[in-house]
Scaffold this motif. Structure first.
Motif, short mmCIF file in Angstrom:
data_model
loop_
_atom_site.label_atom_id
_atom_site.label_comp_id
_atom_site.label_asym_id
_atom_site.label_seq_id
_atom_site.Cartn_x
_atom_site.Cartn_y
_atom_site.Cartn_z
N ILE A 160 4.57 -23.79 11.88
CA ILE A 160 3.97 -23.03 11.35
C ILE A 160 5.16 -22.44 10.31
O ILE A 160 4.44 -21.56 8.87
CB ILE A 160 4.01 -21.93 12.23
N GLY A 161 6.80 -22.31 10.24
CA GLY A 161 7.46 -22.03 9.33
C GLY A 161 7.21 -22.37 8.29
O GLY A 161 7.93 -21.66 7.47
N LEU A 162 7.04 -23.54 7.84
CA LEU A 162 7.80 -24.18 6.59
C LEU A 162 6.96 -23.50 6.36
O LEU A 162 6.66 -23.70 4.95
CB LEU A 162 7.14 -26.07 6.84
N PRO A 163 5.40 -23.29 6.20
CA PRO A 163 4.43 -23.06 4.93
C PRO A 163 4.40 -21.21 5.16
O PRO A 163 4.30 -21.01 3.98
CB PRO A 163 2.76 -22.95 5.40
N PHE A 164 5.18 -20.67 6.23
CA PHE A 164 5.18 -19.08 6.69
C PHE A 164 6.71 -18.81 5.41
O PHE A 164 6.40 -17.97 4.05
CB PHE A 164 6.00 -18.62 7.50
N ILE A 165 7.62 -19.82 5.14
CA ILE A 165 8.83 -19.40 4.85
C ILE A 165 8.16 -19.19 3.16
O ILE A 165 8.79 -18.55 2.17
CB ILE A 165 10.23 -20.04 5.38
N SER A 175 -0.56 -13.47 2.52
CA SER A 175 -0.72 -14.73 2.86
C SER A 175 0.07 -15.26 3.67
O SER A 175 -0.43 -15.91 5.27
CB SER A 175 -1.07 -15.71 2.29
N ALA A 176 1.46 -14.83 3.93
CA ALA A 176 2.20 -14.81 4.56
C ALA A 176 2.65 -14.72 5.55
O ALA A 176 2.46 -15.24 6.94
CB ALA A 176 3.99 -15.50 4.22
N MET A 177 2.09 -13.52 5.90
CA MET A 177 1.52 -12.43 7.43
C MET A 177 0.32 -13.32 7.86
O MET A 177 0.25 -13.44 9.57
CB MET A 177 1.16 -11.47 7.02
N ILE A 178 -0.40 -13.88 7.45
CA ILE A 178 -1.74 -13.79 7.57
C ILE A 178 -1.24 -15.94 8.42
O ILE A 178 -1.81 -15.90 9.83
CB ILE A 178 -2.76 -14.52 7.01
N ILE A 179 -0.76 -16.57 7.97
CA ILE A 179 0.20 -17.46 8.22
C ILE A 179 0.41 -17.67 9.26
O ILE A 179 0.38 -18.78 10.50
CB ILE A 179 0.72 -18.29 7.35
N GLY A 180 1.84 -17.16 9.45
CA GLY A 180 2.63 -17.11 10.73
C GLY A 180 1.55 -16.19 11.88
O GLY A 180 2.00 -16.66 13.18
N LEU A 181 1.16 -14.95 11.70
CA LEU A 181 0.24 -14.48 12.63
C LEU A 181 -0.71 -15.50 13.16
O LEU A 181 -0.78 -15.29 14.49
CB LEU A 181 -0.35 -13.58 11.95
#
Length: 387
Positions: A160-165, A175-181
């Motif tokens: 999760i963390g790699l694409p979020f960052i 998009s980062a919020m959607i990925i993390g959540l």
């Protein structure tokens, strides 16, 4: 003995049997929402098929066929493709960050597109599907204790963390919020310990204020701070929210009528065909029209969750639930955004807003959900993970 006595319904290989297993309620609800989107784009353009409605209608038709084709694909292929798909999409996100192939569309505020020469794509959109599949594969191959509390949880946290960052650094905060959540929801659904959840919530509460003040770009920080008081900058960063609220309120109970919305027709409402299209619906069809549309979204979510619960394989349950999660997050965040309850972060209303990458992601995701329904009795091997 008949064939039906030897095989469970979801295991029959005939195409006609698989088509019969498709949940047509879900297909119908998706088609209704997309149809409303095309109708609103026609209205916003002043009663013209150009420049948005016709393209969106053709795009949806093609993707609807693709979704039904994907429903025929056995979950074992999704299972085998999970890690490779995640790796390829993560590599594409890295290409945006570290090579000249990444570019920023005019006025977008983020370098989040990849120019491959023959086409341009937005990897962050497809990363949502890659993440869901990778997490579903990981949880399928591990025990309930591993999912509840174990050092092994560092692996899904890293997924999760790699694409979020990387996506947040573009910076594409929506998009980062959607990925993390989405990742957080999947970890919760997989059985994460309540102690870990409580610690995670506390960490987020502690991290958000300094991140807003020191980790964001100036324009992002202004968006976050302005949504708390949009009237403080009515002609600048608060303009979008103010105009959206005017559109929402002016519709009243019954709405102004199709094609008669002043905020959208006179172009006071920004991004009226994409991020703020729900405000246009509210202005032209009022509370009743907005409520009906929201009921359709809720119907999609409930039917899809029911499909997820019917899967015999843990992979199918987690993957289908993950697709529902990011769809629901799209609806929730966009709805909160247009009502002034959340900062403007560029999250479209799924199937309603104009755009190709978002619709493709949603339709591919529901292709997997329908595949889970058609092959709900399929059993997948455990202990086959790469980790």
């Amino acid at each position: 003995m008949t064939a039906s006595a030897l095989t469970r319904p979801g295991e029959r290989d005939r195409l006609s049997s698989k088509i019969a297993e498709i949940d047509w309620r879900l297909v119908g609800l998706i088609s209704i929402i997309a149809g409303v989107g095309c109708a609103m784009q026609y209205s916003i353009a002043g009663g013209s098929w150009e420049p948005w409605a016709l393209k969106q209608m053709i795009r949806f038709g093609v993707l609807l066929v693709a979704m039904l084709v994907l429903a025929m694909v056995h979950p074992k292929w999704w299972f085998r493709a999970a890690y490779p798909m995640y790796a390829v999409l993560l590599f594409m996100v890295l290409l945006i960050e570290f090579t000249p192939l990444g570019y920023e569309p005019a006025g977008a505020g983020a370098k989040n597109w990849l120019n491959l020469g023959f086409t341009r794509i937005q990897p962050a959109e497809f990363m949502k599907i890659g993440l869901v599949l990778a997490l579903a594969r990981w949880y399928h191959d591990h025990t309930a204790q591993d999912a509840r509390w174990s050092w092994k949880l560092l692996i899904p946290a890293g997924l999760i963390g790699l694409p979020f960052i990387l996506v947040a650094k573009q910076p594409d905060l929506g998009s980062a919020m959607i990925i993390g959540l989405t990742g957080a929801v999947l970890m919760f659904l997989a059985g994460l310990s309540w102690r870990v959840i409580a610690a995670g919530i506390a960490a987020v509460v502690a991290i958000v204020p300094p991140f807003v003040m020191f980790g964001m770009h100036d324009y992002q920080r202004n968006r976050v701070l302005t949504f708390l008081s949009p009237e403080s900058d009515p002609s600048g960063t608060g303009y979008n929210i103010i105009q959206s609220k005017i559109a929402l309120g002016s519709g009243g109970v019954m709405g102004r009528g199709y094609g008669l919305g002043s905020q959208s027709q006179l172009e006071f409402l920004p991004e009226r065909h994409t991020d703020f299209i729900f405000s246009t619906v509210a202005e032209e069809f009022g509370f009743l029209g907005s409520f009906t549309l929201i009921a359709c979204y809720i119907g999609v979510i409930l039917v899809a969750l029911r499909i997820a619960s019917l899967s015999y394989s843990h992979f199918g349950r987690i993957a289908a639930s993950g697709m529902v999660a990011f769809f629901a997050l799209f609806v929730l965040i966009n709805g909160a955004m247009v009502m002034g309850l959340a900062p403007v972060v560029g999250v479209p209303m799924p199937l309603l807003s104009y755009g190709g990458s978002s619709m493709m992601t949603i339709m591919f995701g529901f292709g997997l959900v329908l595949s889970t329904r058609v092959h709900r009795y399929a059993e997948l091997p455990k202990g086959q993970g790469l980790f």
